[in-house]
Scaffold this motif. Structure first.
Motif, PDB file in Angstrom:
ATOM      1  N   ALA A  54      23.079 -12.451   8.122  1.00 24.08           N
ATOM      2  CA  ALA A  54      23.591 -13.297   9.207  1.00 24.08           C
ATOM      3  C   ALA A  54      23.111 -12.775  10.562  1.00 24.08           C
ATOM      4  O   ALA A  54      22.711 -13.560  11.432  1.00 24.08           O
ATOM      5  CB  ALA A  54      25.113 -13.353   9.164  1.00 24.08           C
ATOM      6  N   THR A  55      23.126 -11.468  10.749  1.00 23.85           N
ATOM      7  CA  THR A  55      22.654 -10.876  11.996  1.00 23.85           C
ATOM      8  C   THR A  55      21.167 -11.129  12.193  1.00 23.85           C
ATOM      9  O   THR A  55      20.728 -11.438  13.306  1.00 23.85           O
ATOM     10  CB  THR A  55      22.947  -9.363  12.010  1.00 23.85           C
ATOM     11  OG1 THR A  55      24.347  -9.166  11.809  1.00 23.85           O
ATOM     12  CG2 THR A  55      22.531  -8.723  13.317  1.00 23.85           C
ATOM     13  N   ALA A  56      20.385 -11.022  11.130  1.00 24.72           N
ATOM     14  CA  ALA A  56      18.946 -11.274  11.221  1.00 24.72           C
ATOM     15  C   ALA A  56      18.683 -12.740  11.562  1.00 24.72           C
ATOM     16  O   ALA A  56      17.776 -13.049  12.347  1.00 24.72           O
ATOM     17  CB  ALA A  56      18.264 -10.912   9.910  1.00 24.72           C
ATOM     18  N   ALA A  57      19.467 -13.650  11.011  1.00 20.77           N
ATOM     19  CA  ALA A  57      19.305 -15.072  11.323  1.00 20.77           C
ATOM     20  C   ALA A  57      19.583 -15.334  12.797  1.00 20.77           C
ATOM     21  O   ALA A  57      18.851 -16.081  13.457  1.00 20.77           O
ATOM     22  CB  ALA A  57      20.232 -15.913  10.451  1.00 20.77           C
ATOM     23  N   VAL A  58      20.619 -14.703  13.331  1.00 23.84           N
ATOM     24  CA  VAL A  58      20.934 -14.859  14.753  1.00 23.84           C
ATOM     25  C   VAL A  58      19.820 -14.272  15.605  1.00 23.84           C
ATOM     26  O   VAL A  58      19.395 -14.874  16.594  1.00 23.84           O
ATOM     27  CB  VAL A  58      22.298 -14.216  15.087  1.00 23.84           C
ATOM     28  CG1 VAL A  58      22.502 -14.109  16.592  1.00 23.84           C
ATOM     29  CG2 VAL A  58      23.419 -15.016  14.459  1.00 23.84           C
ATOM     30  N   TYR A  65      11.664 -18.913  21.528  1.00 28.11           N
ATOM     31  CA  TYR A  65      10.807 -19.729  20.664  1.00 28.11           C
ATOM     32  C   TYR A  65      11.326 -19.801  19.234  1.00 28.11           C
ATOM     33  O   TYR A  65      10.644 -20.317  18.360  1.00 28.11           O
ATOM     34  CB  TYR A  65       9.374 -19.187  20.678  1.00 28.11           C
ATOM     35  CG  TYR A  65       8.795 -19.188  22.066  1.00 28.11           C
ATOM     36  CD1 TYR A  65       8.429 -20.379  22.674  1.00 28.11           C
ATOM     37  CD2 TYR A  65       8.640 -18.003  22.779  1.00 28.11           C
ATOM     38  CE1 TYR A  65       7.909 -20.393  23.958  1.00 28.11           C
ATOM     39  CE2 TYR A  65       8.123 -18.001  24.064  1.00 28.11           C
ATOM     40  CZ  TYR A  65       7.763 -19.196  24.649  1.00 28.11           C
ATOM     41  OH  TYR A  65       7.263 -19.196  25.923  1.00 28.11           O
ATOM     42  N   GLY A  66      12.520 -19.290  18.985  1.00 24.57           N
ATOM     43  CA  GLY A  66      13.093 -19.330  17.646  1.00 24.57           C
ATOM     44  C   GLY A  66      13.749 -20.665  17.354  1.00 24.57           C
ATOM     45  O   GLY A  66      14.127 -21.400  18.263  1.00 24.57           O
ATOM     46  N   ALA A  73      15.645 -19.297   7.137  1.00 27.03           N
ATOM     47  CA  ALA A  73      14.652 -18.776   6.183  1.00 27.03           C
ATOM     48  C   ALA A  73      14.689 -17.255   6.133  1.00 27.03           C
ATOM     49  O   ALA A  73      14.622 -16.664   5.052  1.00 27.03           O
ATOM     50  CB  ALA A  73      13.255 -19.261   6.574  1.00 27.03           C
ATOM     51  N   ARG A  74      14.811 -16.601   7.285  1.00 24.03           N
ATOM     52  CA  ARG A  74      14.867 -15.140   7.321  1.00 24.03           C
ATOM     53  C   ARG A  74      16.092 -14.621   6.583  1.00 24.03           C
ATOM     54  O   ARG A  74      16.019 -13.677   5.800  1.00 24.03           O
ATOM     55  CB  ARG A  74      14.868 -14.670   8.772  1.00 24.03           C
ATOM     56  CG  ARG A  74      15.077 -13.172   8.965  1.00 24.03           C
ATOM     57  CD  ARG A  74      13.895 -12.318   8.520  1.00 24.03           C
ATOM     58  NE  ARG A  74      12.692 -12.655   9.219  1.00 24.03           N
ATOM     59  CZ  ARG A  74      12.263 -12.066  10.341  1.00 24.03           C
ATOM     60  NH1 ARG A  74      12.966 -11.118  10.886  1.00 24.03           N
ATOM     61  NH2 ARG A  74      11.127 -12.438  10.873  1.00 24.03           N
ATOM     62  N   ALA A  75      17.233 -15.229   6.841  1.00 22.25           N
ATOM     63  CA  ALA A  75      18.471 -14.786   6.186  1.00 22.25           C
ATOM     64  C   ALA A  75      18.404 -15.003   4.683  1.00 22.25           C
ATOM     65  O   ALA A  75      18.827 -14.145   3.900  1.00 22.25           O
ATOM     66  CB  ALA A  75      19.664 -15.521   6.775  1.00 22.25           C
ATOM     67  N   ARG A  76      17.873 -16.135   4.248  1.00 26.02           N
ATOM     68  CA  ARG A  76      17.769 -16.433   2.821  1.00 26.02           C
ATOM     69  C   ARG A  76      16.860 -15.417   2.121  1.00 26.02           C
ATOM     70  O   ARG A  76      17.186 -14.922   1.047  1.00 26.02           O
ATOM     71  CB  ARG A  76      17.238 -17.856   2.631  1.00 26.02           C
ATOM     72  CG  ARG A  76      17.743 -18.517   1.392  1.00 26.02           C
ATOM     73  CD  ARG A  76      17.364 -19.981   1.306  1.00 26.02           C
ATOM     74  NE  ARG A  76      18.207 -20.805   2.170  1.00 26.02           N
ATOM     75  CZ  ARG A  76      17.788 -21.450   3.253  1.00 26.02           C
ATOM     76  NH1 ARG A  76      16.539 -21.395   3.618  1.00 26.02           N
ATOM     77  NH2 ARG A  76      18.615 -22.177   3.958  1.00 26.02           N
ATOM     78  N   ASP A  77      15.730 -15.104   2.749  1.00 18.93           N
ATOM     79  CA  ASP A  77      14.803 -14.122   2.170  1.00 18.93           C
ATOM     80  C   ASP A  77      15.436 -12.746   2.073  1.00 18.93           C
ATOM     81  O   ASP A  77      15.301 -12.051   1.065  1.00 18.93           O
ATOM     82  CB  ASP A  77      13.518 -14.047   2.991  1.00 18.93           C
ATOM     83  CG  ASP A  77      12.671 -15.303   2.876  1.00 18.93           C
ATOM     84  OD1 ASP A  77      12.911 -16.099   1.936  1.00 18.93           O
ATOM     85  OD2 ASP A  77      11.772 -15.487   3.731  1.00 18.93           O
ATOM     86  N   VAL A  91      22.774 -22.081  10.283  1.00 19.82           N
ATOM     87  CA  VAL A  91      22.597 -21.568  11.639  1.00 19.82           C
ATOM     88  C   VAL A  91      22.858 -22.702  12.613  1.00 19.82           C
ATOM     89  O   VAL A  91      22.265 -23.779  12.507  1.00 19.82           O
ATOM     90  CB  VAL A  91      21.173 -20.997  11.833  1.00 19.82           C
ATOM     91  CG1 VAL A  91      20.969 -20.563  13.264  1.00 19.82           C
ATOM     92  CG2 VAL A  91      20.934 -19.826  10.892  1.00 19.82           C
ATOM     93  N   ASP A  92      23.765 -22.454  13.561  1.00 18.85           N
ATOM     94  CA  ASP A  92      24.069 -23.421  14.606  1.00 18.85           C
ATOM     95  C   ASP A  92      23.517 -22.867  15.920  1.00 18.85           C
ATOM     96  O   ASP A  92      23.993 -21.852  16.418  1.00 18.85           O
ATOM     97  CB  ASP A  92      25.583 -23.629  14.694  1.00 18.85           C
ATOM     98  CG  ASP A  92      25.972 -24.637  15.760  1.00 18.85           C
ATOM     99  OD1 ASP A  92      25.144 -25.514  16.086  1.00 18.85           O
ATOM    100  OD2 ASP A  92      27.107 -24.538  16.269  1.00 18.85           O
TER     101      ASP A  92
END
Length: 131
Positions: A54-58, A65-66, A73-77, A91-92
């Motif tokens: 979750a932290t990586a997704a944020v 540019y994110g 995708a990052r969090a899932r991986d 992700v909101d």
């Protein structure tokens, strides 16, 4: 010693019987305690992985540019690479803040309904401004 009777050869030792009975009662309890410690370790590891995902997704989605899709995708991986299954990431990316929620299933030895972990992270959205 005056009050002690001599032991006859072949006589059963009563202490051996009580010792084996104690061992038969204590050994399963020790095995159950060991299983509990291992289960707790696996569950805590799964929670830590979900929190890190979750932290990586944020971190990915809050950049200038994110995008929310990049964060998901990052969090899932990350979660799938660490052994979590049935990973769900949302992700909101609002105008001021980015929030990510990761839900996954931990692989436990004995699943008693605690296998689902859910963690949330949030952070301010970065914006490029002119000085």
């Amino acid at each position: 010693m005056p009050g002690r009777r001599p032991r006859l050869p072949g006589a059963a030792d009563q202490r051996g019987l009580s010792s084996s009975t104690q061992l038969a009662l204590v050994l399963p309890l020790l095995m159950l305690l060991t299983l509990g410690v291992v289960e707790a370790g696996l569950w805590l590891h799964a929670r830590n992985v979900a929190q890190r995902a979750a932290t990586a997704a944020v971190d990915v989605a809050r950049g200038s540019y994110g995008t929310a899709g990049d964060g998901e995708a990052r969090a899932r991986d990350l979660a799938a690479g660490a052994g979590l299954t049935d990973v769900s990431v949302h992700v909101d990316r609002g105008p001021q803040q980015v929030t990510a929620r990761v839900s996954a299933h931990a692989t436990l030895l004995l699943d008693l309904g605690l296998g689902t972990v859910e963690e949330t992270a949030s952070g301010p959205r970065e914006r490029v401004s002119v000085p």
